[in-house]
Design a protein around this motif. Structure first.
Motif, PDB file in Angstrom:
ATOM      1  N   LEU A 295       1.988  11.793 -21.181  1.00  0.00           N
ATOM      2  CA  LEU A 295       1.038  11.859 -22.312  1.00  0.00           C
ATOM      3  C   LEU A 295      -0.392  11.404 -21.982  1.00  0.00           C
ATOM      4  O   LEU A 295      -1.343  12.003 -22.497  1.00  0.00           O
ATOM      5  CB  LEU A 295       1.558  11.084 -23.531  1.00  0.00           C
ATOM      6  CG  LEU A 295       2.634  11.760 -24.365  1.00  0.00           C
ATOM      7  CD1 LEU A 295       2.786  11.039 -25.697  1.00  0.00           C
ATOM      8  CD2 LEU A 295       2.346  13.236 -24.612  1.00  0.00           C
ATOM      9  N   PRO A 296      -0.590  10.373 -21.147  1.00  0.00           N
ATOM     10  CA  PRO A 296      -1.982  10.004 -20.856  1.00  0.00           C
ATOM     11  C   PRO A 296      -2.796  11.137 -20.221  1.00  0.00           C
ATOM     12  O   PRO A 296      -4.017  11.091 -20.227  1.00  0.00           O
ATOM     13  CB  PRO A 296      -1.827   8.813 -19.889  1.00  0.00           C
ATOM     14  CG  PRO A 296      -0.528   8.201 -20.274  1.00  0.00           C
ATOM     15  CD  PRO A 296       0.360   9.383 -20.587  1.00  0.00           C
ATOM     16  N   CYS A 328       4.002   5.642 -13.526  1.00  0.00           N
ATOM     17  CA  CYS A 328       4.416   4.619 -14.490  1.00  0.00           C
ATOM     18  C   CYS A 328       5.487   3.728 -13.870  1.00  0.00           C
ATOM     19  O   CYS A 328       6.429   4.231 -13.252  1.00  0.00           O
ATOM     20  CB  CYS A 328       4.978   5.332 -15.724  1.00  0.00           C
ATOM     21  SG  CYS A 328       5.886   4.268 -16.847  1.00  0.00           S
ATOM     22  N   VAL A 329       5.331   2.435 -14.021  1.00  0.00           N
ATOM     23  CA  VAL A 329       6.367   1.492 -13.565  1.00  0.00           C
ATOM     24  C   VAL A 329       6.867   0.715 -14.784  1.00  0.00           C
ATOM     25  O   VAL A 329       6.078   0.259 -15.609  1.00  0.00           O
ATOM     26  CB  VAL A 329       5.826   0.521 -12.488  1.00  0.00           C
ATOM     27  CG1 VAL A 329       6.886  -0.511 -12.107  1.00  0.00           C
ATOM     28  CG2 VAL A 329       5.369   1.294 -11.255  1.00  0.00           C
ATOM     29  N   VAL A 330       8.194   0.614 -14.868  1.00  0.00           N
ATOM     30  CA  VAL A 330       8.816  -0.068 -16.006  1.00  0.00           C
ATOM     31  C   VAL A 330       9.168  -1.504 -15.601  1.00  0.00           C
ATOM     32  O   VAL A 330       9.831  -1.720 -14.590  1.00  0.00           O
ATOM     33  CB  VAL A 330      10.096   0.676 -16.454  1.00  0.00           C
ATOM     34  CG1 VAL A 330      10.735  -0.033 -17.635  1.00  0.00           C
ATOM     35  CG2 VAL A 330       9.785   2.129 -16.804  1.00  0.00           C
ATOM     36  N   LEU A 331       8.697  -2.446 -16.397  1.00  0.00           N
ATOM     37  CA  LEU A 331       9.049  -3.852 -16.180  1.00  0.00           C
ATOM     38  C   LEU A 331      10.265  -4.165 -17.053  1.00  0.00           C
ATOM     39  O   LEU A 331      10.228  -3.952 -18.270  1.00  0.00           O
ATOM     40  CB  LEU A 331       7.849  -4.726 -16.572  1.00  0.00           C
ATOM     41  CG  LEU A 331       8.026  -6.238 -16.462  1.00  0.00           C
ATOM     42  CD1 LEU A 331       8.314  -6.675 -15.033  1.00  0.00           C
ATOM     43  CD2 LEU A 331       6.756  -6.950 -16.963  1.00  0.00           C
ATOM     44  N   TYR A 359      -2.923   2.244 -18.668  1.00  0.00           N
ATOM     45  CA  TYR A 359      -2.277   2.021 -19.970  1.00  0.00           C
ATOM     46  C   TYR A 359      -1.159   0.999 -19.852  1.00  0.00           C
ATOM     47  O   TYR A 359      -0.498   0.913 -18.819  1.00  0.00           O
ATOM     48  CB  TYR A 359      -1.660   3.332 -20.495  1.00  0.00           C
ATOM     49  CG  TYR A 359      -2.687   4.414 -20.679  1.00  0.00           C
ATOM     50  CD1 TYR A 359      -3.255   4.653 -21.923  1.00  0.00           C
ATOM     51  CD2 TYR A 359      -3.113   5.176 -19.590  1.00  0.00           C
ATOM     52  CE1 TYR A 359      -4.223   5.622 -22.086  1.00  0.00           C
ATOM     53  CE2 TYR A 359      -4.083   6.156 -19.747  1.00  0.00           C
ATOM     54  CZ  TYR A 359      -4.622   6.371 -20.986  1.00  0.00           C
ATOM     55  OH  TYR A 359      -5.585   7.324 -21.152  1.00  0.00           O
ATOM     56  N   LEU A 360      -0.956   0.290 -20.938  1.00  0.00           N
ATOM     57  CA  LEU A 360       0.195  -0.606 -21.037  1.00  0.00           C
ATOM     58  C   LEU A 360       0.942  -0.233 -22.315  1.00  0.00           C
ATOM     59  O   LEU A 360       0.398  -0.370 -23.415  1.00  0.00           O
ATOM     60  CB  LEU A 360      -0.293  -2.064 -21.104  1.00  0.00           C
ATOM     61  CG  LEU A 360       0.736  -3.105 -21.534  1.00  0.00           C
ATOM     62  CD1 LEU A 360       1.953  -3.092 -20.626  1.00  0.00           C
ATOM     63  CD2 LEU A 360       0.130  -4.500 -21.522  1.00  0.00           C
ATOM     64  N   ASN A 381       5.705  -0.947 -19.931  1.00  0.00           N
ATOM     65  CA  ASN A 381       5.412   0.160 -19.005  1.00  0.00           C
ATOM     66  C   ASN A 381       3.941   0.101 -18.623  1.00  0.00           C
ATOM     67  O   ASN A 381       3.082   0.130 -19.517  1.00  0.00           O
ATOM     68  CB  ASN A 381       5.602   1.525 -19.682  1.00  0.00           C
ATOM     69  CG  ASN A 381       6.954   1.677 -20.318  1.00  0.00           C
ATOM     70  OD1 ASN A 381       7.848   2.260 -19.738  1.00  0.00           O
ATOM     71  ND2 ASN A 381       7.102   1.160 -21.532  1.00  0.00           N
ATOM     72  N   PHE A 382       3.657   0.024 -17.350  1.00  0.00           N
ATOM     73  CA  PHE A 382       2.269   0.138 -16.889  1.00  0.00           C
ATOM     74  C   PHE A 382       2.068   1.540 -16.327  1.00  0.00           C
ATOM     75  O   PHE A 382       2.886   2.010 -15.531  1.00  0.00           O
ATOM     76  CB  PHE A 382       1.975  -0.906 -15.815  1.00  0.00           C
ATOM     77  CG  PHE A 382       1.791  -2.285 -16.378  1.00  0.00           C
ATOM     78  CD1 PHE A 382       0.558  -2.682 -16.876  1.00  0.00           C
ATOM     79  CD2 PHE A 382       2.852  -3.186 -16.420  1.00  0.00           C
ATOM     80  CE1 PHE A 382       0.376  -3.963 -17.401  1.00  0.00           C
ATOM     81  CE2 PHE A 382       2.680  -4.457 -16.943  1.00  0.00           C
ATOM     82  CZ  PHE A 382       1.444  -4.849 -17.438  1.00  0.00           C
ATOM     83  N   VAL A 383       0.986   2.183 -16.749  1.00  0.00           N
ATOM     84  CA  VAL A 383       0.722   3.556 -16.309  1.00  0.00           C
ATOM     85  C   VAL A 383      -0.710   3.619 -15.796  1.00  0.00           C
ATOM     86  O   VAL A 383      -1.604   2.996 -16.372  1.00  0.00           O
ATOM     87  CB  VAL A 383       0.861   4.549 -17.485  1.00  0.00           C
ATOM     88  CG1 VAL A 383       0.677   5.986 -17.003  1.00  0.00           C
ATOM     89  CG2 VAL A 383       2.201   4.389 -18.179  1.00  0.00           C
TER      90      VAL A 383
END
Ligand code: AMP
Ligand code: GLY
Length: 421
Positions: A295-296, A328-331, A359-360, A381-383
């Protein structure tokens, strides 16, 4: 207009974020949302299983468009119900949602319409299934028919594992089982392919590559998704043409023959083998974390796209994308996907200052007295968008280092196939 989004994950925060940018939006609701959506929408704790109560809330608050994020309300028929009251809803109806709700329904469509997918058999009891397994090669794939929140799929390396999978399924681990699906194991590279449809026409909605296993190097248990990058490294014009002509279009034709149509996001989970696409599964919604990743990059007003779908005007709507790469990395909370810790404070969130095109998105979080706590397994999620995947991953890692959340863990190798070649 006033819009409501159903869901509480990173996917829904990303959808809210894009909606919030739209000039069309006057007010945004999220049902029930998380600490991230709370900043841009009004979070409402309401039981969406109670169709009538939810409908009353929508009408009372003049919500003109409802976006359904997760699969369960779709499979349960929320769209059909709301549409009876002339409420605009973005998402497929109950029959079309069987594409995700029943794996056997989808396999039968594949069989009838020659859609490439794994060879399969459906067995109605343990004995039948085990007799077949005795004569089969391993690895082999065993699946529960119904929705199982991403679980219910066993990749079995030997006969013992297979017997155990069949037993667990018939014992009701994923709900009442009248049958079990056994599939040939396909060896190739996976890819998620998304389209959006208004029931008449379809448009591509980009591609992404999820990382489902919990550990680096794609090891360990399956999860909902630990990170993703977009676009997929496999996608090119010829392959895209094949996916549309051999898989997506015949599926939509099948639904038409059943007297229905498809409105919403359609997510095809594919295995690509020697440049040929095979359908592994359908999901009747966006993926999570694929949604946060894709989406970004969207440049068109998302509210216009949703409305065009509900008004059957998708054909006239141009969907524009940034050609940047997204990662994107998922924490996650320590312990995920097994028992994980809950209600752990995420202390350093206020220290994170995001750069342009980073994005966060929150997932399993909630706020209490100005502090943010984890509640779900997948928490943040950090993107980042960048010209190169490697830079996007460096950007994301910088934020994760700075956050330094002791309650969590993440995969540092997201995108390794496109970065660490
Ligand atoms: P599903 O929930 O159907 O997406 O399955 C979960 C995961 O199992 C997929 O993402 C694949 O990695 C794997 N899988 C499912 N079906 C097959 C198959 N027939 N061959 C190989 N892998 C499969
Ligand atoms: N990331 C996989 C899914 O949403 O099903």
């Amino acid at each position: 207009m006033i819009v409501g989004v159903i869901g509480s994950g990173g996917r829904e925060h990303a959808i809210c974020e894009l909606l919030n940018r739209s000039k069309k939006i006057k007010k945004l609701y999220c049902f029930p949302g998380n600490a991230g959506t709370a900043k841009i929408a009004i979070n409402v704790e309401i039981d969406t299983n109670d169709f009538e109560g939810f409908k009353d809330y929508v009408l009372m608050n003049k919500i003109g468009l409802v976006i359904v994020g997760p699969e369960k309300p779709l499979v349960d028929g929320l769209v059909d119900y709301l549409e009876k009251f002339k409420i605009k809803v973005f998402g497929p109806n109950k029959l079309a949602s069987k594409l995700e709700g029943s794996k056997i329904f989808t396999k039968r469509i594949c069989e009838k319409y020659n859609i490439p997918s794994a060879k399969f058999g459906v067995f109605e009891n343990i004995n039948e299934a085990n007799n077949f397994l005795k004569k089969s090669n391993h690895p082999i794939v065993i699946k529960a028919d119904n929705l199982a929140s991403g679980k219910g799929v066993y990749i079995c390396e030997n006969l013992n594992e297979s017997y155990n999978a069949v037993k667990e399924i018939f014992d009701g681990k994923f709900g009442i089982a009248n049958n079990v699906l056994i599939e040939e194991f396909l060896k190739g590279e996976e890819m998620s392919f998304f389209v959006i449809s208004d029931g008449i026409s379809i448009k591509n909605f980009d591609t992404a590559q999820d990382h489902k296993r919990v550990l680096e190097g794609d090891k360990g248990k399956n999860t909902g998704g630990m990170g993703a990058y977009s676009p997929s490294r496999l996608i090119e014009k010829q392959l895209e043409k094949k996916i549309l002509s051999k898989i997506i279009k015949p599926t939509l034709k099948a639904l038409k023959d059943l007297g229905t149509e498809y409105k919403g996001f359609l997510y095809a989970g594919l295995m690509i083998i020697d440049n040929e696409p095979y359908l592994i599964e359908y999901n009747v919604r966006m993926g999570d974390p694929e949604c946060q990743t894709i989406l970004p990059k969207l440049k068109t007003d998302i509210c216009e796209i949703f409305l065009a779908c509900c008004n059957k005007k998708l054909k006239e709507t141009e969907i524009k994308w940034s050609d940047k790469k997204s990662l994107c990395v998922v924490l996650c909370s320590k312990g995920y996907p097994e028992n994980y810790r809950k209600k752990v404070e995420i202390e350093n969130l206020s220290k994170i200052e995001l750069n342009y095109e980073d994005y966060l998105f929150h997932a399993g979080t909630f706020e209490k007295e100005g502090k943010i706590f984890s509640i779900g397994g997948r928490v943040l999620n950090f993107v980042s968008l960048s010209n190169e995947f490697i830079n996007a991953r460096e950007n994301v890692n910088k934020y994760l280092n700075k956050l330094n959340w002791t309650g969590g863990f993440y995969r540092k190798d997201i995108g390794y196939k496109v970065i660490d070649k």
